[in-house]
Scaffold this motif. Sequence first.
Motif, mmCIF file in Angstrom:
data_model
loop_
_atom_site.group_PDB
_atom_site.id
_atom_site.type_symbol
_atom_site.label_atom_id
_atom_site.label_comp_id
_atom_site.label_asym_id
_atom_site.label_seq_id
_atom_site.Cartn_x
_atom_site.Cartn_y
_atom_site.Cartn_z
ATOM 1 N N GLY A 129 13.107 -1.848 12.184
ATOM 2 C CA GLY A 129 13.861 -0.310 11.476
ATOM 3 C C GLY A 129 12.394 0.577 10.999
ATOM 4 O O GLY A 129 12.165 2.126 11.073
ATOM 5 N N MET A 130 11.936 0.247 10.021
ATOM 6 C CA MET A 130 10.600 0.615 9.350
ATOM 7 C C MET A 130 9.701 1.348 10.192
ATOM 8 O O MET A 130 9.449 2.248 10.686
ATOM 9 C CB MET A 130 10.195 -0.308 8.003
ATOM 10 C CG MET A 130 11.024 -0.281 7.227
ATOM 11 S SD MET A 130 10.807 -0.982 5.828
ATOM 12 C CE MET A 130 12.072 -1.038 4.347
ATOM 13 N N ARG A 131 9.467 0.629 10.929
ATOM 14 C CA ARG A 131 8.295 0.458 11.915
ATOM 15 C C ARG A 131 8.593 1.448 12.617
ATOM 16 O O ARG A 131 8.150 2.316 13.537
ATOM 17 C CB ARG A 131 7.462 -1.023 12.979
ATOM 18 C CG ARG A 131 6.478 -1.261 13.548
ATOM 19 C CD ARG A 131 6.462 -1.829 14.701
ATOM 20 N NE ARG A 131 7.371 -2.152 15.847
ATOM 21 C CZ ARG A 131 7.915 -2.460 15.763
ATOM 22 N NH1 ARG A 131 8.485 -3.929 15.012
ATOM 23 N NH2 ARG A 131 8.882 -2.896 16.771
ATOM 24 N N PHE A 132 9.856 1.672 13.617
ATOM 25 C CA PHE A 132 10.694 2.417 14.524
ATOM 26 C C PHE A 132 9.991 3.676 13.733
ATOM 27 O O PHE A 132 9.881 4.712 14.858
ATOM 28 C CB PHE A 132 12.092 1.969 14.986
ATOM 29 C CG PHE A 132 12.918 3.127 15.601
ATOM 30 C CD1 PHE A 132 12.335 2.321 16.699
ATOM 31 C CD2 PHE A 132 13.300 4.034 14.991
ATOM 32 C CE1 PHE A 132 12.860 3.485 18.197
ATOM 33 C CE2 PHE A 132 14.371 5.341 16.257
ATOM 34 C CZ PHE A 132 13.741 4.806 17.944
ATOM 35 N N ALA A 160 0.983 -6.721 11.246
ATOM 36 C CA ALA A 160 0.223 -6.335 9.793
ATOM 37 C C ALA A 160 -1.160 -5.208 10.485
ATOM 38 O O ALA A 160 -1.436 -4.142 9.736
ATOM 39 C CB ALA A 160 -0.783 -7.124 9.857
ATOM 40 N N LEU A 161 -0.867 -4.578 11.834
ATOM 41 C CA LEU A 161 -1.928 -4.066 12.034
ATOM 42 C C LEU A 161 -2.224 -2.638 11.355
ATOM 43 O O LEU A 161 -2.978 -2.361 11.741
ATOM 44 C CB LEU A 161 -1.997 -4.223 13.840
ATOM 45 C CG LEU A 161 -3.273 -3.783 14.468
ATOM 46 C CD1 LEU A 161 -4.919 -3.623 13.775
ATOM 47 C CD2 LEU A 161 -3.536 -4.178 16.011
ATOM 48 N N PRO A 162 -1.334 -1.983 12.276
ATOM 49 C CA PRO A 162 -1.260 -0.515 11.538
ATOM 50 C C PRO A 162 -0.881 -0.409 9.619
ATOM 51 O O PRO A 162 -1.654 0.632 9.351
ATOM 52 C CB PRO A 162 0.118 -0.006 12.018
ATOM 53 C CG PRO A 162 0.378 -1.118 12.604
ATOM 54 C CD PRO A 162 0.316 -2.601 12.760
ATOM 55 N N ALA A 163 -1.010 -1.297 9.180
ATOM 56 C CA ALA A 163 -1.026 -1.455 7.214
ATOM 57 C C ALA A 163 -2.376 -1.912 7.788
ATOM 58 O O ALA A 163 -3.521 -0.871 6.969
ATOM 59 C CB ALA A 163 -0.155 -2.423 7.380
ATOM 60 N N VAL A 164 -3.215 -2.403 8.223
ATOM 61 C CA VAL A 164 -4.173 -2.000 8.047
ATOM 62 C C VAL A 164 -5.532 -1.178 8.786
ATOM 63 O O VAL A 164 -6.407 -0.924 7.918
ATOM 64 C CB VAL A 164 -4.842 -3.833 9.215
ATOM 65 C CG1 VAL A 164 -6.875 -4.113 8.589
ATOM 66 C CG2 VAL A 164 -4.550 -5.067 8.335
ATOM 67 N N LEU A 165 -4.882 -0.517 10.066
ATOM 68 C CA LEU A 165 -5.314 0.549 10.459
ATOM 69 C C LEU A 165 -5.099 2.135 9.257
ATOM 70 O O LEU A 165 -6.273 2.733 9.489
ATOM 71 C CB LEU A 165 -5.058 1.316 11.354
ATOM 72 C CG LEU A 165 -5.219 0.063 12.640
ATOM 73 C CD1 LEU A 165 -4.308 0.498 14.462
ATOM 74 C CD2 LEU A 165 -6.511 0.155 13.130
ATOM 75 N N VAL A 166 -4.508 2.152 8.489
ATOM 76 C CA VAL A 166 -3.793 3.370 7.572
ATOM 77 C C VAL A 166 -4.888 2.383 6.439
ATOM 78 O O VAL A 166 -5.464 3.821 5.933
ATOM 79 C CB VAL A 166 -2.340 3.198 6.670
ATOM 80 C CG1 VAL A 166 -2.303 4.124 5.425
ATOM 81 C CG2 VAL A 166 -1.358 3.665 8.131
ATOM 82 N N VAL A 167 -4.807 1.976 6.347
ATOM 83 C CA VAL A 167 -5.389 0.620 4.341
ATOM 84 C C VAL A 167 -7.584 2.134 4.997
ATOM 85 O O VAL A 167 -8.018 1.946 4.409
ATOM 86 C CB VAL A 167 -5.575 -0.689 4.373
ATOM 87 C CG1 VAL A 167 -6.674 -0.718 3.284
ATOM 88 C CG2 VAL A 167 -4.606 -0.626 3.534
ATOM 89 N N LEU A 168 -7.790 1.213 5.773
ATOM 90 C CA LEU A 168 -9.487 1.715 6.681
ATOM 91 C C LEU A 168 -9.067 2.880 6.843
ATOM 92 O O LEU A 168 -10.295 2.845 7.167
ATOM 93 C CB LEU A 168 -9.316 0.912 7.781
ATOM 94 C CG LEU A 168 -8.957 -1.074 7.230
ATOM 95 C CD1 LEU A 168 -10.024 -1.608 8.386
ATOM 96 C CD2 LEU A 168 -10.673 -1.187 6.053
ATOM 97 N N ASN A 169 -8.219 4.196 7.094
ATOM 98 C CA ASN A 169 -8.035 5.192 7.964
ATOM 99 C C ASN A 169 -9.353 4.983 8.972
ATOM 100 O O ASN A 169 -9.537 6.379 9.502
ATOM 101 C CB ASN A 169 -9.215 6.301 6.580
ATOM 102 C CG ASN A 169 -9.510 7.536 6.823
ATOM 103 O OD1 ASN A 169 -7.771 7.845 7.131
ATOM 104 N ND2 ASN A 169 -10.327 7.786 6.069
ATOM 105 N N VAL A 206 5.871 -4.284 5.113
ATOM 106 C CA VAL A 206 7.738 -4.907 4.900
ATOM 107 C C VAL A 206 7.750 -5.254 6.186
ATOM 108 O O VAL A 206 8.539 -6.175 6.671
ATOM 109 C CB VAL A 206 8.565 -3.746 4.342
ATOM 110 C CG1 VAL A 206 10.687 -3.920 4.975
ATOM 111 C CG2 VAL A 206 8.452 -3.268 3.178
ATOM 112 N N ASP A 207 7.547 -4.476 7.231
ATOM 113 C CA ASP A 207 7.820 -5.142 8.510
ATOM 114 C C ASP A 207 7.136 -6.410 8.944
ATOM 115 O O ASP A 207 7.838 -7.927 9.933
ATOM 116 C CB ASP A 207 7.763 -4.324 9.805
ATOM 117 C CG ASP A 207 7.541 -4.253 11.456
ATOM 118 O OD1 ASP A 207 8.520 -5.332 11.472
ATOM 119 O OD2 ASP A 207 6.849 -4.211 12.145
#
Length: 431
Positions: free
Chosen positions: A33-36, A96-105, A180-181
């Motif tokens: 749901g969070m990812r959605f 975890a990939l989107p989280a890494v992309l956000v952290v790396l901008n 969280v996902d």
Amino acid sequence: MFSPGEAPRVRLPLGSAFRMVWASATLSAIGDGMRFVALPLLAARLSGDPRDIALVFLAEQAPWLLLSLPAGALADRLDRRQLLWRVDAARAVVAALPAVLVVLNAPSIPLLAATGFLLGAGEVLHGGAWAGLVPALVPREERPRANAAIQAGMLVGDTLLGTPVGAVLFTVAAAGPFVVDTASFAVAALLMALVPGDFRPRAASAGTTAGVPAPAGAGNLRREAVEGVRQLWHRPLLRRLCLVAAVSNLVLSGLIAVLVLFARDQLGLDGTGYGLLVASFAVGGLGGAGLAPRLVAGLGAGRVLRLVMPVAAVLAGALGVTSSGVVAGSLIAAYGAAATVWNITAVSVRQSIVPAELLGRVGTAYQTVTLGAGAVGAAASGALAHVSGLRAPFLLGALLLVAAAGAALRIPAEVRPEAEADAEAEAVAME
């Protein structure tokens, strides 16, 4: 089970193994749901073009067109529990990939689409294994209740908790929902790994002999996958259920694909408001999950399936003309109730009329059509909204649901297990 007027019976406990499966599904759904909500919000931050938003949603649906038939065949030859926990463990890594992309901008529409595709591929494998898990744990007469419990848990986790919390968390830290996902998939995998028992199909079927699974191999896998398609096509009730569900999912996916922009541009809602809109679907879905077993017991599954589509058509049309966030939330809640009643009733019917050793293949063949229609709906909705405005997908969707309602009227009023119907037809033919 599926005919009205039966004498009351004692409800049996569903068992500790089922409770662990339920907990695994519910926890996984919280992260989903969070990812959605976070994935389209992240995409909308990068682009205001409806086609880009629809592309990300389409990428999550596309694996159902490409992978579902072999995934169903795999589920019918492997231990379904092991397949489920291993897929969830892999999805934890991908999430975890989107989280890494956000952290790396470094997020981009193509990278978000690629993430959605990989997670969708995992969902395909997961769905094939799920098709046969509930029938292995729960007797036939209790399956509407078990399916309702799983549906309710997933709605609470996915839409009622995960979506609004994910929207709020996204405004605080865009990487948060994806973290969280990842954790939810990891915990879900652990719980499923702890479920006791052997969930490898044993009954003889096409591709098996004396309960021994067919040898692994691409040729056998293709033949087993084709058997699922053949079973779906040659069972008239399954074929009609699949057709109606495909139209319904085409419409629903199309509306979801543009909802984030519809909420912002037509209803004047921010990201939190969008999350609450989606959460209203779950509120209605919970009511539908509680109502479905009672409706099936009182009216019969066939009558329930006939009634849902006209209601959905009216609700979709009303959504297309409202400008109020409150009214839209109420309509979406009612739509969620109708969709959940349909899903629970249809899956319970499918579990009753399909042999256990074919549930994976038939289930994924069914979902190939319905979710493939969803992918088409998402792409078409983005294009239609780009040309004709954000209200157009809702109004056209209402017309398509009217057509689905007409097809649903041909579903038998009283649905019986297919073995009984086949035996009766054979006896009549011999007279």
